[in-house]
Design an enzyme around this catalytic site. Structure first.
Site, PDB file in Angstrom:
ATOM      1  N   GLY A   1     -10.684   3.618   5.649  1.00  0.00           N
ATOM      2  CA  GLY A   1     -11.674   4.014   4.637  1.00  0.00           C
ATOM      3  C   GLY A   1     -11.733   5.513   4.417  1.00  0.00           C
ATOM      4  O   GLY A   1     -12.620   6.009   3.732  1.00  0.00           O
TER       5      GLY A   1
ATOM      6  N   ASP B   1      -0.050   7.837 -10.541  1.00  0.00           N
ATOM      7  CA  ASP B   1       1.077   6.931 -10.234  1.00  0.00           C
ATOM      8  C   ASP B   1       1.098   5.704 -11.133  1.00  0.00           C
ATOM      9  O   ASP B   1       2.128   5.350 -11.695  1.00  0.00           O
ATOM     10  CB  ASP B   1       1.155   6.568  -8.737  1.00  0.00           C
ATOM     11  CG  ASP B   1      -0.064   5.883  -8.162  1.00  0.00           C
ATOM     12  OD1 ASP B   1      -1.094   5.771  -8.866  1.00  0.00           O
ATOM     13  OD2 ASP B   1       0.008   5.438  -6.991  1.00  0.00           O
TER      14      ASP B   1
ATOM     15  N   ASP C   1       1.209   5.208  -2.268  1.00  0.00           N
ATOM     16  CA  ASP C   1       0.891   5.127  -0.835  1.00  0.00           C
ATOM     17  C   ASP C   1       2.024   4.472  -0.047  1.00  0.00           C
ATOM     18  O   ASP C   1       2.430   4.957   1.011  1.00  0.00           O
ATOM     19  CB  ASP C   1      -0.404   4.320  -0.620  1.00  0.00           C
ATOM     20  CG  ASP C   1      -1.568   4.907  -1.382  1.00  0.00           C
ATOM     21  OD1 ASP C   1      -1.439   6.036  -1.876  1.00  0.00           O
ATOM     22  OD2 ASP C   1      -2.598   4.226  -1.485  1.00  0.00           O
TER      23      ASP C   1
ATOM     24  N   SER D   1      -4.668   5.853   3.527  1.00  0.00           N
ATOM     25  CA  SER D   1      -3.768   4.718   3.308  1.00  0.00           C
ATOM     26  C   SER D   1      -3.366   3.973   4.561  1.00  0.00           C
ATOM     27  O   SER D   1      -2.189   3.679   4.777  1.00  0.00           O
ATOM     28  CB  SER D   1      -2.508   5.163   2.550  1.00  0.00           C
ATOM     29  OG  SER D   1      -2.872   5.612   1.295  1.00  0.00           O
ATOM     30  N   SER D   2      -4.359   3.635   5.372  1.00  0.00           N
ATOM     31  CA  SER D   2      -4.035   2.814   6.536  1.00  0.00           C
ATOM     32  C   SER D   2      -3.532   1.447   6.074  1.00  0.00           C
ATOM     33  O   SER D   2      -2.665   0.847   6.710  1.00  0.00           O
ATOM     34  CB  SER D   2      -5.254   2.660   7.450  1.00  0.00           C
ATOM     35  OG  SER D   2      -6.349   2.173   6.720  1.00  0.00           O
ATOM     36  N   SER D   3      -4.024   0.963   4.930  1.00  0.00           N
ATOM     37  CA  SER D   3      -3.580  -0.359   4.476  1.00  0.00           C
ATOM     38  C   SER D   3      -2.102  -0.325   4.082  1.00  0.00           C
ATOM     39  O   SER D   3      -1.346  -1.239   4.431  1.00  0.00           O
ATOM     40  CB  SER D   3      -4.449  -0.872   3.335  1.00  0.00           C
ATOM     41  OG  SER D   3      -4.494   0.069   2.301  1.00  0.00           O
TER      42      SER D   3
ATOM     43  N   HIS E   1      -4.219   9.659  -9.215  1.00  0.00           N
ATOM     44  CA  HIS E   1      -4.404   8.642 -10.268  1.00  0.00           C
ATOM     45  C   HIS E   1      -3.357   8.801 -11.378  1.00  0.00           C
ATOM     46  O   HIS E   1      -3.592   8.441 -12.522  1.00  0.00           O
ATOM     47  CB  HIS E   1      -5.830   8.688 -10.856  1.00  0.00           C
ATOM     48  CG  HIS E   1      -6.850   8.154  -9.891  1.00  0.00           C
ATOM     49  ND1 HIS E   1      -7.177   6.820  -9.821  1.00  0.00           N
ATOM     50  CD2 HIS E   1      -7.580   8.779  -8.934  1.00  0.00           C
ATOM     51  CE1 HIS E   1      -8.090   6.649  -8.869  1.00  0.00           C
ATOM     52  NE2 HIS E   1      -8.342   7.820  -8.298  1.00  0.00           N
TER      53      HIS E   1
ATOM     54  N   TYR F   1     -11.586   1.477  -9.216  1.00  0.00           N
ATOM     55  CA  TYR F   1     -10.164   1.811  -9.365  1.00  0.00           C
ATOM     56  C   TYR F   1      -9.560   0.991 -10.504  1.00  0.00           C
ATOM     57  O   TYR F   1      -8.914   1.518 -11.403  1.00  0.00           O
ATOM     58  CB  TYR F   1      -9.451   1.510  -8.044  1.00  0.00           C
ATOM     59  CG  TYR F   1      -8.021   1.962  -8.005  1.00  0.00           C
ATOM     60  CD1 TYR F   1      -7.687   3.197  -7.481  1.00  0.00           C
ATOM     61  CD2 TYR F   1      -6.998   1.157  -8.487  1.00  0.00           C
ATOM     62  CE1 TYR F   1      -6.373   3.620  -7.444  1.00  0.00           C
ATOM     63  CE2 TYR F   1      -5.688   1.561  -8.462  1.00  0.00           C
ATOM     64  CZ  TYR F   1      -5.372   2.798  -7.928  1.00  0.00           C
ATOM     65  OH  TYR F   1      -4.076   3.221  -7.896  1.00  0.00           O
TER      66      TYR F   1
HETATM   67  C1  GLA Z   1      -5.009   4.985  -4.120  1.00  0.00           C
HETATM   68  C2  GLA Z   1      -3.870   4.110  -4.646  1.00  0.00           C
HETATM   69  C3  GLA Z   1      -2.682   4.953  -5.109  1.00  0.00           C
HETATM   70  C4  GLA Z   1      -3.112   6.067  -6.046  1.00  0.00           C
HETATM   71  C5  GLA Z   1      -4.322   6.815  -5.497  1.00  0.00           C
HETATM   72  C6  GLA Z   1      -4.884   7.798  -6.466  1.00  0.00           C
HETATM   73  O1  GLA Z   1      -4.625   5.635  -2.947  1.00  0.00           O
HETATM   74  O2  GLA Z   1      -3.470   3.188  -3.676  1.00  0.00           O
HETATM   75  O3  GLA Z   1      -1.709   4.123  -5.708  1.00  0.00           O
HETATM   76  O4  GLA Z   1      -3.361   5.572  -7.333  1.00  0.00           O
HETATM   77  O5  GLA Z   1      -5.374   5.947  -5.098  1.00  0.00           O
HETATM   78  O6  GLA Z   1      -3.956   8.800  -6.743  1.00  0.00           O
END
Ligand code: GLA
Length: 399
Positions: free
Chosen positions: A133, A49, A183, A137-139, A47, A233
């Site tokens: 999920g 970035d 990501d 970061s599959s998306s 958190h 988020y």
């Molecule tokens: C998700 C977001 C990222 C980052 C993380 C937390 O993965 O897509 O950009 O903020 O949460 O570090």
């Protein structure tokens, strides 16, 4: 328990040819291009970035593979092989789909469209072994994979960083998650055996070799899907912005929490904002410092000191930033009891997904067994262990 039952490994080669075959049997012809795009882990710097701080992610050997063939018309035919789900649409009809997964693809196409790139209709099939999920970061992998494919098929020659920014914009503007750049950056810029130290303020980055030696990276998937994550988020992001606004009244040069230091948080911010906002901002400033000290430890090959920073990061995420959940907290609590785990924390956006653990290799099986038993007793769910290697970023496999 043998190692094949404690780890989830798929031969990437077999996996991408599987998607090429799925494509052919679905659409009756072979694809023009096949792209593989990895998921990511983040060692520390969570958190941070979108607060323009530092992150330390890496691409991993879990992938989404995307096969595409251009169509002569404007139609879009997508097939998600892993869910056996299909979507049909048309270029220019940029409406979100109730299926959700097409939105990552549509968002990317819409961004290209808005940049004036003249698109073609397409048949597209994707799938892979990044659990959805799980916070891997599959998306972002889907978005980067499609961005790379369009870049090649249209011979745009956009630099990688622009594809990353386009993929992030797709997530922000179309999907509606105000995520930072980590990501997509990690998926695109991943490098074998290296973590990426990224400064999110100026996008300068440095590859840091990760000499794991007798250690391994063990992810424990809590099996809690991070469904709350997207709305919460965006709330976290707003709370950080409130902190910045308050700080700016006294320190006009503060444009993001990156520009703040501990003294500002303790002596200026604390009295001006609700406790909640103070806690959020305190966490972010501390996490940036932890990451920098942690990176120094990595440069000295001092994984033990680095691991301590991971534990500390989890406390901040759980108590100050409040993006953990009982399951993730318990997995970290169990990890603390294991002498062979030198660092553990929740990873990614939070509210579910995985913990990341640094563990001595010879103990993986017995530790996984112990943690699994305790976790099952408490939550009646079985955590999935995933051992991952740091890998290269998004790449075209064949065209
Ligand atoms: C998700 C977001 C990222 C980052 C993380 C937390 O993965 O897509 O950009 O903020 O949460 O570090």
């Amino acid at each position: 328990m043998d190692s094949s039952s404690t780890t989830r490994t798929t031969s990437s080669l077999a996996a991408h040819s599987h998607i090429a075959r799925e494509f052919s049997s679905r659409f009756g012809h072979s694809p023009d291009i096949l792209v593989s795009s990895p998921g990511r882990i983040n060692l520390i710097g969570e958190h941070t970035d979108y607060n323009l701080g530092f992150v330390l992610p890496a691409a991993i050997d879990k992938y989404i593979h995307i096969a595409i063939r251009k169509r002569k018309d404007k139609e879009l035919h997508f097939f998600a092989a892993d869910f056996a789900s299909s979507y049909t649409g048309k270029l220019g009809n940029w409406e979100k789909s109730s299926l959700q997964w097409p939105d990552f693809l549509l968002g990317v196409l819409k961004e290209f469209d808005e940049h004036g790139v003249e698109l073609f209709g397409m048949d597209l099939c994707f799938g892979g072994d990044i659990p959805s999920g799980a916070g891997l970061s599959s998306s972002a992998a889907i978005e980067c994979g499609l961005a790379q494919a369009i870049n090649e098929l249209k011979q745009l020659n956009w630099p990688k960083i622009e594809l990353v920014q386009l993929a992030q914009a797709a997530e922000n503007r179309f999907v509606g998650v105000q995520c930072g750049i980590m990501d997509q950056f990690a998926s695109m810029f991943g490098m074998k055996d290296k973590a990426i130290l990224l400064d999110c303020r100026n996008l300068k980055y440095e590859y840091i070799p990760l000499a794991l030696d007798q250690y391994a990276i063990l992810l424990l998937d809590s099996q809690v899907k991070h469904s709350l994550a997207s709305s919460e988020y965006n709330v976290r992001r707003e709370q950080c912005e409130m902190g910045v606004k308050a700080l700016r009244k006294v320190y006009p040069h503060v444009n993001s929490l990156r520009d703040a230091n501990r003294a500002m948080i303790e002596y200026t911010l604390k009295d001006q904002v609700p406790d909640l906002v103070y806690h959020r901002c305190k966490y972010v400033v501390e996490e940036n410092l932890r990451l920098q000290v942690g990176c120094e430890a990595l440069r000295r090959n001092d994984l033990v000191s680095f691991g301590k920073k991971m534990f500390a990061s989890h406390v901040g995420l759980s108590k100050l930033y409040e993006v953990s959940c009982p399951e993730l907290d318990y997995l970290v609590e169990l990890a603390r009891l294991e002498h062979s785990i030198i660092g553990s924390r929740m990873m990614g956006g939070g509210f579910g997904g995985c913990t990341i653990n640094l563990i001595r290799k010879p103990f993986i099986n017995e530790v996984v067994e112990r943690i699994t038993t305790a976790y099952e007793q408490k939550f009646a769910k079985t955590p999935t262990p995933i051992i991952c290697q740091l890998s290269n970023g998004t790449a075209t496999v064949s065209s």
